[in-house]
Enzyme design. Sequence first.
Site, PDB file in Angstrom:
ATOM      1  N   CYS A 121       0.816  -1.229   0.000  1.00 45.81           N
ATOM      2  CA  CYS A 121       0.000   0.000   0.000  1.00 45.81           C
ATOM      3  C   CYS A 121       0.846   1.273   0.000  1.00 45.81           C
ATOM      4  O   CYS A 121       0.377   2.336  -0.391  1.00 45.81           O
ATOM      5  CB  CYS A 121      -0.949   0.004   1.189  1.00 45.81           C
ATOM      6  SG  CYS A 121      -2.043  -1.409   1.188  1.00 45.81           S
ATOM      7  N   HIS A 270      -4.086   7.163   1.490  1.00 50.00           N
ATOM      8  CA  HIS A 270      -4.265   5.811   0.974  1.00 50.00           C
ATOM      9  C   HIS A 270      -5.663   5.315   1.337  1.00 50.00           C
ATOM     10  O   HIS A 270      -6.155   5.559   2.435  1.00 50.00           O
ATOM     11  CB  HIS A 270      -3.199   4.883   1.570  1.00 50.00           C
ATOM     12  CG  HIS A 270      -3.483   3.435   1.320  1.00 50.00           C
ATOM     13  ND1 HIS A 270      -3.659   2.935   0.052  1.00 50.00           N
ATOM     14  CD2 HIS A 270      -3.649   2.391   2.167  1.00 50.00           C
ATOM     15  CE1 HIS A 270      -3.918   1.646   0.130  1.00 50.00           C
ATOM     16  NE2 HIS A 270      -3.923   1.289   1.402  1.00 50.00           N
ATOM     17  N   ASN A 300     -10.057  -1.060  -1.860  1.00 48.69           N
ATOM     18  CA  ASN A 300      -8.635  -0.775  -1.651  1.00 48.69           C
ATOM     19  C   ASN A 300      -7.854  -1.294  -2.861  1.00 48.69           C
ATOM     20  O   ASN A 300      -7.753  -2.503  -3.055  1.00 48.69           O
ATOM     21  CB  ASN A 300      -8.178  -1.465  -0.363  1.00 48.69           C
ATOM     22  CG  ASN A 300      -6.715  -1.216  -0.036  1.00 48.69           C
ATOM     23  OD1 ASN A 300      -5.970  -0.679  -0.843  1.00 48.69           O
ATOM     24  ND2 ASN A 300      -6.303  -1.631   1.144  1.00 48.69           N
TER      25      ASN A 300
HETATM   26  N1  ACO Z   1     -19.142  -9.636   6.223  1.00 48.51           N
HETATM   27  C1  ACO Z   1     -19.733 -10.088   7.331  1.00 48.51           C
HETATM   28  N2  ACO Z   1     -19.035 -10.443   8.431  1.00 48.51           N
HETATM   29  C2  ACO Z   1     -17.701 -10.335   8.372  1.00 48.51           C
HETATM   30  C3  ACO Z   1     -17.019  -9.866   7.236  1.00 48.51           C
HETATM   31  C4  ACO Z   1     -17.797  -9.524   6.112  1.00 48.51           C
HETATM   32  N3  ACO Z   1     -17.259  -9.059   4.982  1.00 48.51           N
HETATM   33  N4  ACO Z   1     -15.706  -9.869   7.496  1.00 48.51           N
HETATM   34  C5  ACO Z   1     -15.535 -10.312   8.740  1.00 48.51           C
HETATM   35  N5  ACO Z   1     -16.752 -10.611   9.270  1.00 48.51           N
HETATM   36  C6  ACO Z   1     -17.023 -11.152  10.604  1.00 48.51           C
HETATM   37  C7  ACO Z   1     -15.884 -11.991  11.109  1.00 48.51           C
HETATM   38  O1  ACO Z   1     -15.960 -13.300  10.610  1.00 48.51           O
HETATM   39  C8  ACO Z   1     -16.124 -11.926  12.592  1.00 48.51           C
HETATM   40  O2  ACO Z   1     -17.144 -12.843  12.927  1.00 48.51           O
HETATM   41  P1  ACO Z   1     -17.084 -13.686  14.314  1.00 48.51           P
HETATM   42  O3  ACO Z   1     -17.139 -12.633  15.389  1.00 48.51           O
HETATM   43  O4  ACO Z   1     -18.301 -14.527  14.228  1.00 48.51           O
HETATM   44  O5  ACO Z   1     -15.797 -14.425  14.275  1.00 48.51           O
HETATM   45  C9  ACO Z   1     -16.676 -10.525  12.806  1.00 48.51           C
HETATM   46  O6  ACO Z   1     -17.154 -10.089  11.545  1.00 48.51           O
HETATM   47  C10 ACO Z   1     -15.642  -9.566  13.324  1.00 48.51           C
HETATM   48  O7  ACO Z   1     -14.448  -9.724  12.528  1.00 48.51           O
HETATM   49  P2  ACO Z   1     -13.205  -8.817  12.700  1.00 48.51           P
HETATM   50  O8  ACO Z   1     -12.171  -9.195  11.704  1.00 48.51           O
HETATM   51  O9  ACO Z   1     -12.845  -8.780  14.150  1.00 48.51           O
HETATM   52  O10 ACO Z   1     -13.864  -7.452  12.250  1.00 48.51           O
HETATM   53  P3  ACO Z   1     -13.358  -5.982  12.529  1.00 48.51           P
HETATM   54  O11 ACO Z   1     -14.353  -5.279  13.344  1.00 48.51           O
HETATM   55  O12 ACO Z   1     -11.920  -5.944  12.953  1.00 48.51           O
HETATM   56  O13 ACO Z   1     -13.432  -5.365  11.067  1.00 48.51           O
HETATM   57  C11 ACO Z   1     -11.976  -4.797   9.271  1.00 48.51           C
HETATM   58  C12 ACO Z   1     -12.657  -5.925  10.031  1.00 48.51           C
HETATM   59  C13 ACO Z   1     -13.045  -3.953   8.604  1.00 48.51           C
HETATM   60  C14 ACO Z   1     -11.079  -5.377   8.202  1.00 48.51           C
HETATM   61  C15 ACO Z   1     -11.172  -3.952  10.254  1.00 48.51           C
HETATM   62  O14 ACO Z   1     -10.365  -4.754  11.076  1.00 48.51           O
HETATM   63  C16 ACO Z   1     -10.329  -2.954   9.590  1.00 48.51           C
HETATM   64  O15 ACO Z   1     -10.809  -2.029   8.996  1.00 48.51           O
HETATM   65  N6  ACO Z   1      -9.001  -3.076   9.690  1.00 48.51           N
HETATM   66  C17 ACO Z   1      -8.103  -2.210   9.004  1.00 48.51           C
HETATM   67  C18 ACO Z   1      -7.375  -2.995   8.064  1.00 48.51           C
HETATM   68  C19 ACO Z   1      -7.577  -2.603   6.667  1.00 48.51           C
HETATM   69  O16 ACO Z   1      -8.277  -1.709   6.292  1.00 48.51           O
HETATM   70  N7  ACO Z   1      -6.882  -3.340   5.841  1.00 48.51           N
HETATM   71  C20 ACO Z   1      -6.899  -3.087   4.476  1.00 48.51           C
HETATM   72  C21 ACO Z   1      -5.673  -3.577   3.865  1.00 48.51           C
HETATM   73  S1  ACO Z   1      -4.272  -2.975   4.598  1.00 48.51           S
HETATM   74  C22 ACO Z   1      -3.924  -1.539   4.017  1.00 48.51           C
HETATM   75  O17 ACO Z   1      -4.224  -1.216   2.896  1.00 48.51           O
HETATM   76  C23 ACO Z   1      -3.279  -0.656   4.956  1.00 48.51           C
END
Ligand code: ACO
Length: 343
Positions: A121, A270, A300
Site C-alpha cells: 500500500c 491511501h 482498496n
Molecule cells: N461480512 C460479514 N461479516 C464479516 C465480514 C464480512 N465481509 N468480514 C468479517 N466478518 C465477521 C468476522 O468473521 C467476525 O465474525 P465472528 O465474530 O463470528 O468471528 C466478525 O465479523 C468480526 O471480525 P473482525 O475481523 O474482528 O472485524 P473488525 O471489526 O476488525 O473489522 C476490518 C474488520 C473492517 C477489516 C477492520 O479490522 C479494519 O478495517 N481493519 C483495518 C485494516 C484494513 O483496512 N486493511 C486493508 C488492507 S491494509 C492496508 O491497505 C493498509
Amino acid sequence: MPNAFISGTGYYVPPRVVTNDDLRTQYGIDTTSEWIVQRTGIESRRYAEEGVGSADLAVPAAQMAVKNAGIALTDLDMIVFATLSPEHCFPGSGVYLQQKLGLCDGPNAKFVPALDVRNQCSGFLYGLGTATSMVKSGAAKHVLVVGAETHSAALDLSTRGRAVSSLFGDGAGAVVVSATDVDRGIRSWKLGADGRFADTLSQRIWDIRKRPFIPQSAEGVGQVQPELMFAQMDGKLVFKNAVMRMMEVLMEVCVAEGINGTDIDMFFFHQANLRINQYLQQHLGIPDEKVVHNIQRYGNTTAATIPILMAEAVEQGRLKRGMKCAAIAFGSGFTWGAAIIDW
Ligand code: ACO
C-alpha cells in the site's frame, strides 16, 4: 539541482463493477452490504477479467499520464512499477509494461530501466520518492511511476476469506515525474518501515526456506493451503498502526516543510478503509472539501489508490496547479510514507 514535479496523471479501472451485494449473490459469501459499508465505507469495487494482469491495467493509465504530461512515451527515462500483484514471481511487472507500451519495438526502441517496487500500500510513495531522487540527481528527466493491482485473482472469494476479500479491488494509477527549473513540485517526503509486523498483513504463498518452496504431491504438483494462498491480516492491529503511523509521518513532512495542516489544500490518503481516513480527518480537523476518496467505488486498490485519486482529482478539476498537497500511505510490512507536493 532541478526540482521534480508531477507533470501528468492517468488511471484505469476495469469495467466490471462488483457491488457488496454481488459478493453475496454471485460468490455466495455470507455478508451484507451494511456490514461492509459500516466498517469500511466500500460499496463496490472493480474486477479485471481472467487474462488481464497488472501490467495490462497499467497500460492505459500510463498512456494517459504521458499524454497529460505533454511528452511522448519515448521521452521516458525510467519506469517504476509498484504492485503486490505482479504477473509472475519474476520478472517484475515493469518490464511487461515496457513491452506493452511498445518501448521495445522499432527503430525508436528505448531500453530504459524498469524497477519494481514491493512495498504494497505504500508502494506508490516509495516509487515517488525513488523517482524524485532520480530526477533531482539528474539521472532522469521523466520517470513513469505506476501503481497497479489485480487483486481479484488472489482473493478468497468465500465466506472463509470475507474479512479480507471484501476490501480489495483492481485498478491502476500513474504519474510522470519530470524535471523542472520552476520552484514547484515534490518537496519533503519521508518513508518508514517496521519489520516487526512483517507477518501481520501478508500473503506467504511460498516459503523459500522450505524444500521444496511449495508443498508437492507425490506426482510433483504444487499444493498450497488456503491460509498460504490468500492474504492474511490482523485487521485491528493494521487499523491501529495505520492511524498512528499516518498521523506521525504527515507531521514529520509538515515539520520538515515548516507548514501545518491548514496550509495544505488537498489530502490524498491511501484508501485502505474510509473509517481510518475519517478518524485521521477528524483528529487533525481537516475539512471535507480538502479530502478526496474513491474507496466507496473501487475498494482498496493498494499501490494504485493515491495515483488514481490524483488523476481523478485532476480530471474533475479539483486539483489545480499551485495547490499544496499531501499524500500519505500505510500498508503491509508495515511500511508507510508521506510527501508534500506543490502541484
Ligand atoms: N461480512 C460479514 N461479516 C464479516 C465480514 C464480512 N465481509 N468480514 C468479517 N466478518 C465477521 C468476522 O468473521 C467476525 O465474525 P465472528 O465474530 O463470528 O468471528 C466478525 O465479523 C468480526 O471480525 P473482525 O475481523 O474482528 O472485524 P473488525 O471489526 O476488525 O473489522 C476490518 C474488520 C473492517 C477489516 C477492520 O479490522 C479494519 O478495517 N481493519 C483495518 C485494516 C484494513 O483496512 N486493511 C486493508 C488492507 S491494509 C492496508 O491497505 C493498509
